[in-house]
Design a protein around this motif. Sequence first.
Motif, short mmCIF file in Angstrom:
data_model
loop_
_atom_site.label_atom_id
_atom_site.label_comp_id
_atom_site.label_asym_id
_atom_site.label_seq_id
_atom_site.Cartn_x
_atom_site.Cartn_y
_atom_site.Cartn_z
N ASP A 46 0.88 -1.18 0.00
CA ASP A 46 0.00 0.00 0.00
C ASP A 46 0.91 1.22 0.00
O ASP A 46 1.51 1.56 1.02
N LEU A 47 1.01 1.87 -1.14
CA LEU A 47 1.97 2.96 -1.34
C LEU A 47 1.31 4.29 -1.01
O LEU A 47 0.39 4.73 -1.70
N GLY A 48 1.80 4.93 0.05
CA GLY A 48 1.16 6.15 0.55
C GLY A 48 0.01 5.78 1.47
O GLY A 48 -1.12 6.23 1.32
N VAL A 121 3.10 13.40 -5.95
CA VAL A 121 4.35 12.91 -6.56
C VAL A 121 4.42 13.38 -8.00
O VAL A 121 3.81 12.77 -8.90
N PRO A 122 5.15 14.45 -8.28
CA PRO A 122 5.30 14.90 -9.67
C PRO A 122 5.88 13.80 -10.55
O PRO A 122 6.83 13.12 -10.17
N HIS A 124 4.71 10.90 -11.43
CA HIS A 124 4.65 9.55 -10.86
C HIS A 124 4.45 8.47 -11.93
O HIS A 124 4.82 7.32 -11.69
N SER A 125 3.91 8.81 -13.09
CA SER A 125 3.71 7.78 -14.10
C SER A 125 5.03 7.21 -14.60
O SER A 125 5.06 6.10 -15.14
N ALA A 126 6.13 7.94 -14.40
CA ALA A 126 7.45 7.42 -14.80
C ALA A 126 7.85 6.20 -13.98
O ALA A 126 8.72 5.43 -14.39
N SER A 127 7.22 6.02 -12.82
CA SER A 127 7.53 4.87 -11.96
C SER A 127 6.68 3.65 -12.28
O SER A 127 6.92 2.57 -11.73
N PHE A 128 5.69 3.80 -13.16
CA PHE A 128 4.80 2.68 -13.42
C PHE A 128 5.53 1.47 -13.97
O PHE A 128 5.16 0.33 -13.68
N ALA A 129 6.54 1.69 -14.78
CA ALA A 129 7.27 0.55 -15.36
C ALA A 129 7.92 -0.29 -14.26
O ALA A 129 7.86 -1.53 -14.29
N ALA A 130 8.55 0.37 -13.29
CA ALA A 130 9.19 -0.36 -12.20
C ALA A 130 8.16 -1.05 -11.33
O ALA A 130 8.36 -2.20 -10.88
N TRP A 131 7.03 -0.38 -11.09
CA TRP A 131 6.02 -0.96 -10.21
C TRP A 131 5.31 -2.13 -10.87
O TRP A 131 5.15 -3.18 -10.25
N THR A 132 4.91 -1.97 -12.12
CA THR A 132 4.25 -3.10 -12.79
C THR A 132 5.25 -4.21 -13.10
O THR A 132 4.89 -5.38 -13.14
N ARG A 176 1.64 21.09 -6.67
CA ARG A 176 2.18 19.82 -7.14
C ARG A 176 1.10 18.98 -7.82
O ARG A 176 1.40 18.04 -8.53
N TYR A 177 -0.17 19.31 -7.61
CA TYR A 177 -1.26 18.55 -8.19
C TYR A 177 -1.30 18.59 -9.70
O TYR A 177 -1.99 17.78 -10.32
N VAL A 178 -0.59 19.52 -10.34
CA VAL A 178 -0.66 19.60 -11.80
C VAL A 178 -0.14 18.32 -12.46
O VAL A 178 -0.33 18.12 -13.64
N HIS A 179 0.49 17.45 -11.69
CA HIS A 179 1.04 16.22 -12.24
C HIS A 179 0.02 15.08 -12.25
O HIS A 179 0.33 13.98 -12.68
N VAL A 180 -1.18 15.31 -11.72
CA VAL A 180 -2.24 14.31 -11.83
C VAL A 180 -2.70 14.23 -13.28
O VAL A 180 -2.95 15.24 -13.91
N LEU A 181 -2.82 13.01 -13.77
CA LEU A 181 -3.22 12.80 -15.16
C LEU A 181 -4.71 12.54 -15.26
O LEU A 181 -5.38 12.28 -14.26
N GLU A 182 -5.22 12.60 -16.48
CA GLU A 182 -6.61 12.23 -16.72
C GLU A 182 -6.71 10.70 -16.80
O GLU A 182 -5.71 10.00 -17.03
N ALA A 183 -7.92 10.21 -16.62
CA ALA A 183 -8.12 8.75 -16.61
C ALA A 183 -7.61 8.11 -17.89
O ALA A 183 -6.98 7.04 -17.86
#
Length: 275
Positions: A46-48, A121-122, A124-132, A176-183
């Motif tokens: 559970d991250l965060g 987390v600005p 954060h999608s860059a970490s998806f490769a490591a997490w998945t 920092r919220y500007v880094h939230v992406l759309e669905a």
Amino acid sequence: MPNSRKPTWDPQQYLRHSGHRTRPFHDLLARIPDLPARDRPARIADLGCGPGNVTTLLAGRWPGARITGFDSSPEMLAAAARYAGPTPGGGSLDFRHADAADWVPDEPFDLIVSNAALQWVPGHSASFAAWTGALTPGGTFALQVPGNFTSPSHAILDDLIDSPQWRPRVGPHARRYVHVLEAWEYLGHLTDLGCEADAWETTYIQLLRGEDPVLDWVKGTALRPVLTALAEDEAARTEFLAQYRDLLRKAYPPGPHGTVFPFRRIFALGRKPVG
């Protein structure tokens, strides 16, 4: 110079609206598919994890799992510690310090979930490769983030922070919220990584009660960077809150049953193929 410290979190303030805050996680949890069958307990991150109240819901869904909650806030981890230990279903809960900005799994996981955390987390999608990449075959990565940053509560806060009076004191901490992406963007990232992906959004029409309930809500989340920046100047903190309160009263007038506070949430999940 603006205070550049990370926000100081207040678990008790955050939990004041725990019912509304937990509802999106229940909806996310309901869409997570069954974890792959193993000859060992399921492994979940559970991250965060915040104060740990949501982490315990994972133990309700997977009673025998080994679950670790990760958070960068000492205050949140201290609050979560009360849940640590064996679970009634034969699993376990523990909590560790980690920052989602640079967390890299050091073992395989059957489920990695992040609830209302990645907005801090600005990139954060860059970490998806490591997490998945750390998921076992058939494992799932699932997230939920707020999507209400253009709502009056946040637009007013933005304008107040950017005013001549407060810009030198507070700075851009709440942006920092500007880094939230759309669905659809989350769907694309997870599909690009080879996952079976799903994404959606929901706007919860929340009815808040009490005096200045929207201000009370944001004190637990969006206002944390501002309150941290003004922590050493009580007079300035009081004045900022009074100005913000007055603007929120106009934007969210109370009705006969409480104050209506719409809140948009964005969800996404990606399941790693079995073969």
